[in-house]
Design a protein around this motif. Structure first.
Motif, PDB file in Angstrom:
ATOM      1  N   MET A   1       0.850  -1.208   0.000  1.00 35.32           N
ATOM      2  CA  MET A   1       0.000   0.000   0.000  1.00 35.32           C
ATOM      3  C   MET A   1       0.878   1.247   0.000  1.00 35.32           C
ATOM      4  N   ASN A   2       0.611   2.152  -0.926  1.00 38.85           N
ATOM      5  CA  ASN A   2       1.385   3.375  -1.040  1.00 38.85           C
ATOM      6  C   ASN A   2       1.251   4.208   0.235  1.00 38.85           C
ATOM      7  N   VAL A   3       2.373   4.665   0.790  1.00 37.35           N
ATOM      8  CA  VAL A   3       2.320   5.401   2.048  1.00 37.35           C
ATOM      9  C   VAL A   3       2.409   6.908   1.846  1.00 37.35           C
ATOM     10  N   THR A   4       2.381   7.382   0.616  1.00 37.61           N
ATOM     11  CA  THR A   4       2.292   8.829   0.407  1.00 37.61           C
ATOM     12  C   THR A   4       0.827   9.241   0.438  1.00 37.61           C
ATOM     13  N   PHE A   5       0.565  10.399   0.998  1.00 34.59           N
ATOM     14  CA  PHE A   5      -0.819  10.848   1.158  1.00 34.59           C
ATOM     15  C   PHE A   5      -0.846  12.357   1.300  1.00 34.59           C
ATOM     16  N   GLY A   6      -2.051  12.903   1.117  1.00 40.54           N
ATOM     17  CA  GLY A   6      -2.213  14.345   1.119  1.00 40.54           C
ATOM     18  C   GLY A   6      -2.996  14.857   2.312  1.00 40.54           C
ATOM     19  N   LEU A   7      -3.213  16.173   2.290  1.00 37.37           N
ATOM     20  CA  LEU A   7      -3.881  16.872   3.381  1.00 37.37           C
ATOM     21  C   LEU A   7      -5.086  17.619   2.839  1.00 37.37           C
ATOM     22  N   ALA A   8      -6.263  17.333   3.381  1.00 37.35           N
ATOM     23  CA  ALA A   8      -7.467  18.066   2.998  1.00 37.35           C
ATOM     24  C   ALA A   8      -7.456  19.444   3.657  1.00 37.35           C
ATOM     25  N   HIS A   9      -8.005  20.426   2.968  1.00 36.19           N
ATOM     26  CA  HIS A   9      -7.982  21.787   3.483  1.00 36.19           C
ATOM     27  C   HIS A   9      -8.713  21.912   4.814  1.00 36.19           C
ATOM     28  N   LEU A  10      -9.772  21.121   5.014  1.00 37.41           N
ATOM     29  CA  LEU A  10     -10.549  21.226   6.246  1.00 37.41           C
ATOM     30  C   LEU A  10      -9.720  20.922   7.490  1.00 37.41           C
ATOM     31  N   SER A  11      -8.612  20.216   7.332  1.00 37.29           N
ATOM     32  CA  SER A  11      -7.736  19.943   8.483  1.00 37.29           C
ATOM     33  C   SER A  11      -7.082  21.213   9.009  1.00 37.29           C
ATOM     34  N   ALA A  12      -6.983  22.223   8.158  1.00 39.11           N
ATOM     35  CA  ALA A  12      -6.382  23.506   8.560  1.00 39.11           C
ATOM     36  C   ALA A  12      -6.993  24.613   7.708  1.00 39.11           C
ATOM     37  N   LEU A  13      -8.309  24.725   7.780  1.00 37.13           N
ATOM     38  CA  LEU A  13      -9.033  25.636   6.887  1.00 37.13           C
ATOM     39  C   LEU A  13      -8.698  27.101   7.155  1.00 37.13           C
ATOM     40  N   HIS A  14      -8.174  27.388   8.329  1.00 33.75           N
ATOM     41  CA  HIS A  14      -7.801  28.765   8.654  1.00 33.75           C
ATOM     42  C   HIS A  14      -6.563  29.221   7.883  1.00 33.75           C
ATOM     43  N   LEU A  15      -5.847  28.291   7.272  1.00 36.20           N
ATOM     44  CA  LEU A  15      -4.667  28.650   6.497  1.00 36.20           C
ATOM     45  C   LEU A  15      -5.067  28.981   5.067  1.00 36.20           C
ATOM     46  N   ALA A  16      -4.677  30.151   4.591  1.00 40.73           N
ATOM     47  CA  ALA A  16      -4.873  30.475   3.184  1.00 40.73           C
ATOM     48  C   ALA A  16      -4.070  29.488   2.342  1.00 40.73           C
ATOM     49  N   PRO A  17      -4.486  29.230   1.105  1.00 39.92           N
ATOM     50  CA  PRO A  17      -3.829  28.191   0.306  1.00 39.92           C
ATOM     51  C   PRO A  17      -2.304  28.251   0.234  1.00 39.92           C
ATOM     52  N   PRO A  18      -1.670  29.406   0.050  1.00 33.48           N
ATOM     53  CA  PRO A  18      -0.205  29.385   0.033  1.00 33.48           C
ATOM     54  C   PRO A  18       0.391  28.882   1.351  1.00 33.48           C
ATOM     55  N   ALA A  19      -0.190  29.318   2.465  1.00 31.38           N
ATOM     56  CA  ALA A  19       0.286  28.860   3.761  1.00 31.38           C
ATOM     57  C   ALA A  19      -0.015  27.385   3.970  1.00 31.38           C
ATOM     58  N   LEU A  20      -1.142  26.931   3.447  1.00 26.26           N
ATOM     59  CA  LEU A  20      -1.490  25.517   3.548  1.00 26.26           C
ATOM     60  C   LEU A  20      -0.448  24.654   2.854  1.00 26.26           C
ATOM     61  N   VAL A  21      -0.043  25.057   1.662  1.00 32.12           N
ATOM     62  CA  VAL A  21       0.965  24.296   0.927  1.00 32.12           C
ATOM     63  C   VAL A  21       2.264  24.226   1.722  1.00 32.12           C
ATOM     64  N   ALA A  22       2.684  25.352   2.273  1.00 32.30           N
ATOM     65  CA  ALA A  22       3.929  25.381   3.047  1.00 32.30           C
ATOM     66  C   ALA A  22       3.835  24.503   4.292  1.00 32.30           C
ATOM     67  N   ALA A  23       2.688  24.577   4.992  1.00 36.66           N
ATOM     68  CA  ALA A  23       2.509  23.781   6.209  1.00 36.66           C
ATOM     69  C   ALA A  23       2.431  22.299   5.886  1.00 36.66           C
ATOM     70  N   ALA A  24       1.765  21.961   4.775  1.00 37.47           N
ATOM     71  CA  ALA A  24       1.670  20.557   4.374  1.00 37.47           C
ATOM     72  C   ALA A  24       3.053  20.003   4.038  1.00 37.47           C
TER      73      ALA A  24
END
Length: 284
Positions: A1-24
């Motif tokens: 099973m592939n162990v790479t995975f992503g982050l849904a925005h709702l996990s940190a919806l207070h972060l604007a998209p550029p900040a979300l990318v950096a935090a992820a």
């Protein structure tokens, strides 16, 4: 099973998209979902459209970090919205490099919903985006079976939110009966066996609606990290091998108390631990 995975925005919806990318990227996630359309009435909308500074900065940070945008969200088909509403979301999704648009079935008229979804699928195709219907336990399209029927009729995909799948009474057998390739994303979280009695938050990121049922409060404000609850996550994941995973665990109080970085790092560790345990057990 592939162990790479992503982050849904709702996990940190207070972060604007550029900040979300950096935090992820900092936490180790491979991709993100980005909210480009409000999910609830009165919700603040990030200034994302082709050519805006925020869109350009989000793309720049994706290139700099290697984090991709898997999906954009969340478009509710409510019987009133049409191409004038969804085309900007598709254009923004294409600019960000997304291949999935998260769709909610919020129209009580089944025939009209089917027609709208089919039109959306057709309009999305030139952008390389597949609209994926997410069954939500408190919406008109609430079960996996209902979503699967509409998806097969319209060539849409399915976004499987584990919380709503469990709360709507879904079973692993339901997943195993699905046509191959219809589920495009698994939104992963955990939770107790029954809907918890949670206090209504004083506020939610972006001004999401606070007026809701216990299921809505749980969904938007307090989910558990993978492995911390009672959901049959290993069985669900093994029934859908190879499907991309997006970790969707909003915990507004914990993120405020411990900080966003700690919250996301804990989610990444919990998900890695779960996937490693599945691999170690030798399950497909």
């Amino acid at each position: 099973m592939n162990v790479t995975f992503g982050l849904a925005h709702l996990s940190a919806l207070h972060l604007a998209p550029p900040a979300l990318v950096a935090a992820a990227a900092e936490a180790g996630f491979a991709s993100v979902g980005v909210r480009v359309f409000p999910a609830t009435a009165g919700e603040t909308r990030y200034p994302l459209s082709p050519g805006t500074p925020m869109t350009a900065e989000t793309v720049r940070r994706c290139r700099a970090t290697g984090v991709s945008v898997l999906d954009v969200e969340v478009f509710t088909l409510d019987g009133a919205r049409g191409p004038a509403d969804w085309m900007p979301a598709l254009e923004t999704g294409a600019e960000l490099g997304a291949r999935i648009l998260n769709v909610i079935g919020g129209d009580p008229d089944r025939s009209r919903l089917r027609e709208s979804l089919a039109a959306l699928v057709a309009d999305a195709s030139p952008f390389g985006i597949r609209p994926c219907l997410e069954p939500i336990s408190y919406q008109y399209v609430d079960t996996l079976a209902d979503a699967a029927g509409l998806a097969e009729e319209t060539a849409a995909g399915i976004m499987l939110d584990v919380l709503h799948f469990v709360r709507a009474g879904g079973s692993v057998a339901d997943l195993e009966a699905l046509p191959a390739g219809i589920v495009e994303v698994i939104q992963l979280c955990d939770g107790p066996s029954a809907v918890p009695d949670l206090p209504t938050p004083t506020e939610l990121p972006l001004g999401q609606s606070l007026d809701g049922s216990p299921r809505q409060i749980e969904s938007r404000s307090h989910r558990l990290a993978p492995g911390a609850g009672a959901f049959p996550l290993a069985e669900i994941l093994c029934a859908l091998p190879g499907v991309p995973i997006s970790v969707e665990v909003p915990d507004v109080a914990k993120a405020a108390r411990e900080g966003t970085s700690a919250h996301l790092a804990a989610l990444h560790l919990a998900t890695t631990t779960l996937l490693t345990s599945i691999n170690t057990a030798g399950v497909r």
